[in-house]
Design an enzyme around this catalytic site. Sequence first.
Site, PDB file in Angstrom:
ATOM      1  N   PHE A 114      17.845  -8.652  15.328  1.00  0.00           N
ATOM      2  CA  PHE A 114      18.632  -9.875  15.117  1.00  0.00           C
ATOM      3  C   PHE A 114      18.035 -11.106  15.785  1.00  0.00           C
ATOM      4  O   PHE A 114      18.769 -12.007  16.211  1.00  0.00           O
ATOM      5  CB  PHE A 114      20.082  -9.664  15.598  1.00  0.00           C
ATOM      6  CG  PHE A 114      20.650  -8.329  15.225  1.00  0.00           C
ATOM      7  CD1 PHE A 114      20.587  -7.871  13.925  1.00  0.00           C
ATOM      8  CD2 PHE A 114      21.218  -7.505  16.185  1.00  0.00           C
ATOM      9  CE1 PHE A 114      21.088  -6.623  13.575  1.00  0.00           C
ATOM     10  CE2 PHE A 114      21.728  -6.260  15.846  1.00  0.00           C
ATOM     11  CZ  PHE A 114      21.658  -5.810  14.534  1.00  0.00           C
ATOM     12  N   CYS A 115      16.717 -11.172  15.861  1.00  0.00           N
ATOM     13  CA  CYS A 115      16.043 -12.308  16.519  1.00  0.00           C
ATOM     14  C   CYS A 115      16.608 -12.547  17.910  1.00  0.00           C
ATOM     15  O   CYS A 115      16.715 -13.685  18.380  1.00  0.00           O
ATOM     16  CB  CYS A 115      16.156 -13.573  15.666  1.00  0.00           C
ATOM     17  SG  CYS A 115      15.241 -13.470  14.115  1.00  0.00           S
ATOM     18  N   ALA A 116      16.953 -11.449  18.568  1.00  0.00           N
ATOM     19  CA  ALA A 116      17.413 -11.481  19.959  1.00  0.00           C
ATOM     20  C   ALA A 116      16.885 -10.223  20.637  1.00  0.00           C
ATOM     21  O   ALA A 116      17.637  -9.426  21.190  1.00  0.00           O
ATOM     22  CB  ALA A 116      18.932 -11.545  20.022  1.00  0.00           C
TER      23      ALA A 116
ATOM     24  N   CYS B  66      12.001  -8.298  14.021  1.00  0.00           N
ATOM     25  CA  CYS B  66      13.264  -8.987  13.800  1.00  0.00           C
ATOM     26  C   CYS B  66      13.828  -8.604  12.437  1.00  0.00           C
ATOM     27  O   CYS B  66      13.703  -9.335  11.461  1.00  0.00           O
ATOM     28  CB  CYS B  66      13.063 -10.495  13.896  1.00  0.00           C
ATOM     29  SG  CYS B  66      14.582 -11.434  13.865  1.00  0.00           S
TER      30      CYS B  66
END
Length: 453
Positions: A375-377, A395
């Site tokens: 989740f781009c985290a 991601c």
Amino acid sequence: MSVSTAASAQTVCAPLAVLGRDVTVPLVTGGEVTYAALDYAASAPALQRVWDDVAAYAPYYGSVHRGAGYLSQLSTDLFENARRTVAEFLDCRAGDQVVFTRSTTDSLNLLAAALPADCEVFVFETEHHASLLPWKDARVTYLDAPRTPRQAVQSLERALADRDPYGPALVCVTGASNVTGELWPVRELAAAAHAHGARIVLDAAQLAPHHPVSVRDLDVDWVAFSGHKLYAPFGSGVLAGRADWLREAEPYLAGGGASRRVTRRADGGVDVEWHDSAARHEAGSPNVIGAYSIASACKALTEAGFDALVARERHLIDIVRAGLAAVPEVRILSLFGDDAPRVGVISFVVEGWNSSHFAAALSAEYGIGVRDGLFCAHPLVRTLLGSDPGSQGECGAPEAAPGEKSLNAIRVSFGAGTPDEHVERFVSAVRELVRDGAKWQYRTEDGRCVPAV
């Protein structure tokens, strides 16, 4: 009164009309089903109201700030009125600027480019990459993931108190996690930042579509968000807040619109006088439709009433969390615990399942769209999963094959346009997949799990 009890005590409004609500998709097992869009945290469907407003304006499209003709004047008024609408939506202070950008990522990169010399940035490892990565030209202090809101405030206070030399500083923090949906103590973090002479920017990409955001009440210096998460089309965003750093910085882009006056010098060079308004960072022909669509979404959400929207979302959150809790193999990811207030974003893993395989089965066999991956985290998800920070993972593009262990999770997210049936179908599908397994065979193709044909 608990969150769930409070939500049930309020009148739950009907879902707002969104594009795609009647779209049907084929199932790999045969037949079709109405698509359940449960990936709002990535991009929410556009509100029908927004689309209608844009369609009504389209015949009157004209250049902005450049033309003397009627349509140009109309478009210019519409563009600047959109700026005022966004300022009202965010409850900005007198003197604050609203700059239209491409996205939250673009907004935070703009602010990063406007930082004063020797500015130090403080950011938690729990941030989305949009707010974790733009600060490459500043001194950055990364803070470990807190396990309570109070711990977040205390960690920031310690870090700010220890900074040396004492100079300009900026804190960047999310309003609601794009992984867990949990709300962060923004007001308390802002107070801590200001007490130590720092400023704070709020990444409201996941907060603004779900809760009212008041720059004045939260006492943040800037707020950034994206149109495509606020029920508007892709390609537009906002950075709103204090004007001084933005006014003193070189334009984010050099070109027409950002310049007030350009003259040739006697030595053959060029002198430029830049605007000190929001136009300073809006060079080029602006995305008028994008700005107008954000303003339309702001009006639609305000008119619907956030109290009713929040109550409805809590109702949906209760359905999903109760349904997942009833499946022993499911583990919901959380920083602050089950009782933490949150928006409609829930990530989880399923014992014995590769997350990409599970998400693919939800789509192919049930017509349910969710997200899988990091989740781009990446740092946050790896912390929540207890994996090695150096482990590989992309991601949203896991490399593990069906049945293999993956470093990724599954995310279900929803909002103002989600009907009960979609989350109920999701809960039922999770239960069936865990109990009975997938009905179809899957394979890995270009890093994604897809139905085998």
